[in-house]
Design an enzyme around this catalytic site. Sequence first.
Site, PDB file in Angstrom:
ATOM      1  N   GLU A   1      -9.685   5.895   0.121  1.00  0.00           N
ATOM      2  CA  GLU A   1      -9.294   4.492  -0.035  1.00  0.00           C
ATOM      3  C   GLU A   1      -9.620   4.158  -1.490  1.00  0.00           C
ATOM      4  O   GLU A   1     -10.789   4.038  -1.867  1.00  0.00           O
ATOM      5  CB  GLU A   1     -10.097   3.595   0.925  1.00  0.00           C
ATOM      6  CG  GLU A   1      -9.882   3.897   2.408  1.00  0.00           C
ATOM      7  CD  GLU A   1      -8.592   3.261   2.966  1.00  0.00           C
ATOM      8  OE1 GLU A   1      -7.834   2.641   2.189  1.00  0.00           O
ATOM      9  OE2 GLU A   1      -8.364   3.389   4.181  1.00  0.00           O
TER      10      GLU A   1
ATOM     11  N   GLU B   1       0.833  -1.204   0.000  1.00  0.00           N
ATOM     12  CA  GLU B   1       0.000   0.000   0.000  1.00  0.00           C
ATOM     13  C   GLU B   1       0.869   1.255   0.000  1.00  0.00           C
ATOM     14  O   GLU B   1       0.565   2.226  -0.693  1.00  0.00           O
ATOM     15  CB  GLU B   1      -0.936   0.007   1.221  1.00  0.00           C
ATOM     16  CG  GLU B   1      -1.844   1.235   1.268  1.00  0.00           C
ATOM     17  CD  GLU B   1      -2.647   1.347   2.555  1.00  0.00           C
ATOM     18  OE1 GLU B   1      -2.563   0.428   3.396  1.00  0.00           O
ATOM     19  OE2 GLU B   1      -3.341   2.369   2.716  1.00  0.00           O
TER      20      GLU B   1
HETATM   21 ZN    ZN Z   1      -3.885   2.911   4.578  1.00  0.00          ZN
END
Ligand code: ZN
Length: 299
Positions: free
Chosen positions: A263, A126
């Site tokens: 996100e 990520e």
């Molecule tokens: Zn994160």
Amino acid sequence: MSYASPHFEPPRPRRRSLVVGLAVLVPGALLGWLVYEGVGGAADGGPSGSAATRAAAGATPPAVPSTAADVKEVGAPLRGKVVVIDPGHNLTNFRHTAEINRKVDIGTNRKECDTTGTSTNSGYAEAKFTLDVAHRLRTLLERQGATVKLTQDGDRPYGPCVDERARIGNGAHADAVVSIHADGAPAGDRGYHVILPGRVHKGIADTRKIVAPSAALGRLVAKDFGRATGTSPSNYIGDGTGLDTRTDLGGLNLSTVPKVFIECGNMRDSKDAALLTSGAWRQKAAQGISEGIVSFLRG
Ligand code: ZN
């Protein structure tokens, strides 16, 4: 794994080539005007000021540069605006467990300084995703004339802590802050969502002034992100709106300037992961976020 791969090299802004192009096109007769522009013309953020102002400054404005100035104006709608991009997590957080597990005050309670973030099942981190999108977004926003600051640029061993991430936006007097993430939810959970700051007035946290503008920013970012990427709002958070409001995130609780998290997708879902690991898709993601920010800042 290399932490200095070429993937971290952001595409460079094209602004320099524009300046060079103009310099080539504009002959010496315009030099005085250009000097004026360089010395005083940019101070008000406008392209050239009024003709009377220019005359008072002793420069004769030729016709051609007004066209150039118009181009500059049209091409820099975010001149004077400050945008802070917060690339979530840090690629080397995992090497600094003690430091990132240290608790910091987020107003409502105390929470870990930072976390390692998630990754795809094939190991694409990520933190690598967030930094790549941040670089692409920075380039797009700088092309629009914005001043852009990143909370981290792969230049720290860990963090920053979530409280410092918020303080960086506050200290920059940012007009907008976007924290970039990708989720680590179960397979089958898909889509993007934008996290908005809820109303918090406790301890060192006071979001009362940023709740409304952050919601406006978040709605625009969510809309443009969906359109630019061709993806759908989350099927597991936000009831299809692509929006979620939270009061447990230090990065939002401690912000005093409009701020949202996004996100971008779910790294643990194979279909979302195929998008998140695509450079072409990440460019679309950055484009969508950029368009949302531009819409918000232009009002
Ligand atoms: Zn994160």
